[in-house]
Design a protein around this motif. Sequence first.
Motif, PDB file in Angstrom:
ATOM      1  N   SER A  74     -44.590  29.441  39.893  1.00  0.00           N
ATOM      2  CA  SER A  74     -44.665  28.109  39.289  1.00  0.00           C
ATOM      3  C   SER A  74     -44.651  26.988  40.322  1.00  0.00           C
ATOM      4  N   LEU A  75     -44.168  27.263  41.536  1.00  0.00           N
ATOM      5  CA  LEU A  75     -44.167  26.274  42.610  1.00  0.00           C
ATOM      6  C   LEU A  75     -45.242  26.564  43.651  1.00  0.00           C
ATOM      7  N   GLY A  76     -46.158  27.461  43.336  1.00  0.00           N
ATOM      8  CA  GLY A  76     -47.254  27.770  44.254  1.00  0.00           C
ATOM      9  C   GLY A  76     -46.878  28.702  45.381  1.00  0.00           C
ATOM     10  N   VAL A  77     -45.649  29.231  45.383  1.00  0.00           N
ATOM     11  CA  VAL A  77     -45.210  30.138  46.445  1.00  0.00           C
ATOM     12  C   VAL A  77     -45.943  31.475  46.276  1.00  0.00           C
ATOM     13  N   PRO A  78     -46.546  31.999  47.354  1.00  0.00           N
ATOM     14  CA  PRO A  78     -47.306  33.250  47.214  1.00  0.00           C
ATOM     15  C   PRO A  78     -46.410  34.484  47.236  1.00  0.00           C
ATOM     16  N   HIS A  79     -46.639  35.367  46.287  1.00  0.00           N
ATOM     17  CA  HIS A  79     -45.992  36.675  46.253  1.00  0.00           C
ATOM     18  C   HIS A  79     -47.123  37.690  46.375  1.00  0.00           C
ATOM     19  N   ILE A  80     -47.048  38.524  47.399  1.00  0.00           N
ATOM     20  CA  ILE A  80     -48.155  39.400  47.756  1.00  0.00           C
ATOM     21  C   ILE A  80     -47.828  40.828  47.336  1.00  0.00           C
ATOM     22  N   TYR A  81     -48.788  41.494  46.677  1.00  0.00           N
ATOM     23  CA  TYR A  81     -48.613  42.860  46.210  1.00  0.00           C
ATOM     24  C   TYR A  81     -49.754  43.720  46.758  1.00  0.00           C
ATOM     25  N   GLY A  82     -49.405  44.940  47.184  1.00  0.00           N
ATOM     26  CA  GLY A  82     -50.427  45.854  47.674  1.00  0.00           C
ATOM     27  C   GLY A  82     -49.939  47.282  47.633  1.00  0.00           C
ATOM     28  N   GLU A  83     -50.887  48.218  47.659  1.00  0.00           N
ATOM     29  CA  GLU A  83     -50.527  49.639  47.686  1.00  0.00           C
ATOM     30  C   GLU A  83     -49.867  49.999  49.006  1.00  0.00           C
ATOM     31  N   ARG A  84     -50.361  49.406  50.091  1.00  0.00           N
ATOM     32  CA  ARG A  84     -49.849  49.727  51.427  1.00  0.00           C
ATOM     33  C   ARG A  84     -49.235  48.479  52.053  1.00  0.00           C
ATOM     34  N   ASP A  85     -48.380  48.703  53.046  1.00  0.00           N
ATOM     35  CA  ASP A  85     -47.830  47.570  53.789  1.00  0.00           C
ATOM     36  C   ASP A  85     -48.955  46.756  54.416  1.00  0.00           C
ATOM     37  N   ALA A  86     -49.981  47.435  54.911  1.00  0.00           N
ATOM     38  CA  ALA A  86     -51.094  46.736  55.549  1.00  0.00           C
ATOM     39  C   ALA A  86     -51.819  45.828  54.553  1.00  0.00           C
ATOM     40  N   ASP A  87     -51.947  46.258  53.304  1.00  0.00           N
ATOM     41  CA  ASP A  87     -52.565  45.403  52.287  1.00  0.00           C
ATOM     42  C   ASP A  87     -51.763  44.121  52.099  1.00  0.00           C
ATOM     43  N   VAL A  88     -50.433  44.249  52.107  1.00  0.00           N
ATOM     44  CA  VAL A  88     -49.573  43.090  51.924  1.00  0.00           C
ATOM     45  C   VAL A  88     -49.719  42.126  53.102  1.00  0.00           C
ATOM     46  N   ALA A  89     -49.755  42.660  54.327  1.00  0.00           N
ATOM     47  CA  ALA A  89     -49.926  41.803  55.503  1.00  0.00           C
ATOM     48  C   ALA A  89     -51.266  41.076  55.454  1.00  0.00           C
ATOM     49  N   PHE A  90     -52.309  41.759  55.007  1.00  0.00           N
ATOM     50  CA  PHE A  90     -53.631  41.140  54.851  1.00  0.00           C
ATOM     51  C   PHE A  90     -53.554  39.986  53.851  1.00  0.00           C
ATOM     52  N   GLY A  91     -52.918  40.238  52.708  1.00  0.00           N
ATOM     53  CA  GLY A  91     -52.813  39.193  51.690  1.00  0.00           C
ATOM     54  C   GLY A  91     -51.956  38.026  52.140  1.00  0.00           C
ATOM     55  N   LEU A  92     -50.886  38.298  52.887  1.00  0.00           N
ATOM     56  CA  LEU A  92     -50.056  37.212  53.398  1.00  0.00           C
ATOM     57  C   LEU A  92     -50.868  36.301  54.304  1.00  0.00           C
ATOM     58  N   ALA A  93     -51.655  36.886  55.189  1.00  0.00           N
ATOM     59  CA  ALA A  93     -52.480  36.070  56.076  1.00  0.00           C
ATOM     60  C   ALA A  93     -53.417  35.169  55.273  1.00  0.00           C
ATOM     61  N   TRP A  94     -54.043  35.705  54.258  1.00  0.00           N
ATOM     62  CA  TRP A  94     -54.980  34.934  53.437  1.00  0.00           C
ATOM     63  C   TRP A  94     -54.257  33.763  52.760  1.00  0.00           C
ATOM     64  N   ALA A  95     -53.112  34.050  52.146  1.00  0.00           N
ATOM     65  CA  ALA A  95     -52.375  33.008  51.429  1.00  0.00           C
ATOM     66  C   ALA A  95     -51.883  31.921  52.377  1.00  0.00           C
ATOM     67  N   HIS A  96     -51.336  32.334  53.508  1.00  0.00           N
ATOM     68  CA  HIS A  96     -50.804  31.349  54.452  1.00  0.00           C
ATOM     69  C   HIS A  96     -51.925  30.503  55.041  1.00  0.00           C
ATOM     70  N   ALA A  97     -53.058  31.118  55.307  1.00  0.00           N
ATOM     71  CA  ALA A  97     -54.201  30.353  55.811  1.00  0.00           C
ATOM     72  C   ALA A  97     -54.654  29.306  54.793  1.00  0.00           C
ATOM     73  N   GLU A  98     -54.634  29.657  53.517  1.00  0.00           N
ATOM     74  CA  GLU A  98     -54.998  28.690  52.484  1.00  0.00           C
ATOM     75  C   GLU A  98     -54.130  27.433  52.573  1.00  0.00           C
ATOM     76  N   ASP A  99     -52.848  27.632  52.864  1.00  0.00           N
ATOM     77  CA  ASP A  99     -51.902  26.520  52.833  1.00  0.00           C
ATOM     78  C   ASP A  99     -51.711  25.841  54.181  1.00  0.00           C
ATOM     79  N   ASP A 100     -51.968  26.544  55.300  1.00  0.00           N
ATOM     80  CA  ASP A 100     -51.530  25.993  56.579  1.00  0.00           C
ATOM     81  C   ASP A 100     -52.409  26.417  57.745  1.00  0.00           C
ATOM     82  N   TRP A 101     -53.719  26.554  57.524  1.00  0.00           N
ATOM     83  CA  TRP A 101     -54.598  26.992  58.602  1.00  0.00           C
ATOM     84  C   TRP A 101     -54.535  26.050  59.806  1.00  0.00           C
ATOM     85  N   GLU A 102     -54.436  24.769  59.570  1.00  0.00           N
ATOM     86  CA  GLU A 102     -54.469  23.807  60.670  1.00  0.00           C
ATOM     87  C   GLU A 102     -53.245  23.910  61.582  1.00  0.00           C
TER      88      GLU A 102
END
Length: 719
Positions: A51-79
């Motif tokens: 509800s506050l836009g905080v990303p919660h990342i779900y994946g089958e593997r730990d590597a999937d979660v790390a991939f999703g975290l990078a994507w979400a964080h880049a959306e919010d703070d690439w600069e």
Amino acid sequence: MRLILSIGGGVLALVILVLAFLAWTPAPPRVDEAAIRAAAAEYSARIIRDSLGVPHIYGERDADVAFGLAWAHAEDDWETIEPTLIAARGELARYDGQAAAPTDYIVQLLRIRETVAARYETELTAEARAIVEAYADGMNAWALENRGRVRSGVLPMTGQDVVAGFVLRTPFMYGLDADIGELFEDERQRTISIGETETAFHLIDGPNPELGSNAYAIAPSRSDDGATRLIVNSHQPFTGPVAWYEIGLHSAEGWNAGGATFPGAPLVLHGHNENLGWAHTVNAPDLADIYVLEINPDNENQYRLDGEWVDFETGTAALRVRLFGPFSWVFNRELLWSAHGPVIRQPHGTYAIRFSGHDEVRGVEQWYRMNRASSWEEWRAAMEMRAITSLNTVYADRDGNIAYLYNARMPVRAEGYDWREYLPGDRSDLIWTEYQPFDALPLLLNPASGFVTNANNTPFRATDPADDLRREDFSATFGIEHEMTNRGQRLLNLLINDPSISGAEALEYKFDLSYAPDSPVVRLVSQLLAMDLDEDRLLIEAQDVLRAWDFSTNIENRSAALGVLTAIKCIENRHDTRPFTCEPEEALRASAEDLMAHHGLLDPEWGEVNRHVRGEVDLPVDGGPDILRAIYCGCQELNEDGQFVGVAGDTYIMAVEWDANGHLESRSIHQFGSATLDETSPHYADQADDFVAMELRDFPWMQSEVLDGATRDYVVGRR
């Protein structure tokens, strides 16, 4: 004559063309977009923004979660992430110009890239490499979809880039930048900024914003209801490469963690999983040594070691520095290394530096193991790696264990020397090569008092005095700090005097607003009130304002503005009984004049001065410097609007609790919101009101809780 002028003009034009050709920044290699897309196709991550836009990342593997975290964080703070990546490569001056060149030089002098390249495959486990490479792949995939926000030459990001970012930033936490900086200036120390985004990794005059923190844990024996409690409260800059970003991580392989991370980090740096949690505060062990070298008068590239002249290892730092537009120039600077480490040659001497962690790349792996630990034994095993070179750490778990660790990768040094001073560089027996074992570090586990705490103060005052560690049990070569802070003293006072601490009280103490009776602030005011000010009307009125001060920093307080404004001119953040840094009477006069000029009175309400500003949000905020409710403005005078605007201090706050049955609950608040730099996002400042009100929200742990009120639910990757 006309012919001569014509020829001269032609030569000048030719010279300009040649120089322009030479200064034109070469185009980077073409990005292999197919390879980036193929790598992304190996992952699949579900990102649910609560509800506050905080990303919660779900994946089958730990590597999937790390991939999703990078994507979400880049959306919010690439600069912010992008310059962090570029800085770790030693290429920031190519984009940001001269101000960033010192960082590029330090990256090359400290051999950060070479160290990572040499140790990446052999010292990081396959599991850790999979995480950092997945994170890099996630960044690349997002950047490829958003090329308009990505600088030329940045892609592709690699796993080694992620690790290099850790290797570059970690020594800054214990002050290596200041040790290096003092060698370049005779009178004024300069440091590398890790504060505001626009100055990140740039050379600045003076100190960075305060990097403090509060952390404490309450055992069931000290709780009113048998719960185990942990307060996570790191003080960081509000924005920039060490500003907190809240996340939730959930993998079917068993990686479940919630808390906060930094730009460029692929995991939770402090927070909790279902079984345990931890909080860091900055400590100040002596982890860097400076040696004075004797140079051969007949050969400047030799130094004396054990009675013989030894050749420096030499190199050249090729620093490409942006001039303007597409033009840059490569400046070559000398690089030297001795048996001790990197060497800096200055008119006043030649110095070698040896620092803890110069050979360490596994910090990211240690944090990963901490994320995945399920018990005190597993978590301790992660800490025994000592790959995180500093940081106090407070721990708690669902089994009721609590602990405080003065974490540091301590060198094994010869006794009998003051290792905080410069050392003779001509003796090889003073070049340490080993580190102290984990068991040599100050560790307080399950004290009878039932609580542990640290607020950047000495580790020898972490609980009830009867249970405290003893200074004499630890070598003086560790260089462990002796000082208290106001925050440390207040926390001890509050916790010691409460034998049965509730959840509400644990949080109430975190938001305490007062200076302790034995703090330097009280000592300063007492000295000012005892002065005979020779009928100086302004100062006599100022004394009256201070006399009414109860040493609180609540927004309604009418003495705090004058008191705090005077104190920050005279007192450093780490303090005990050190002399004041300026004359108290002069500080009082300057502060009184500042308030009169901007407010027309000496006693405006503290909330009129102390402000929390984010875009169009401008709110009064309680707290102040070295208050448990820490707010730092990074200045000593009011701004043009007569305000202190916070730039550091209280940022991400998390309160974690396991009840008597082991059930987990946690609450949190961020100073702004999850959309770090996007002013158009509804989450740019949606937590600011609650942050100012000192209210935390329930951190959603179960997926059903995340989905309740979720603002977005999407899948990234192709697998």
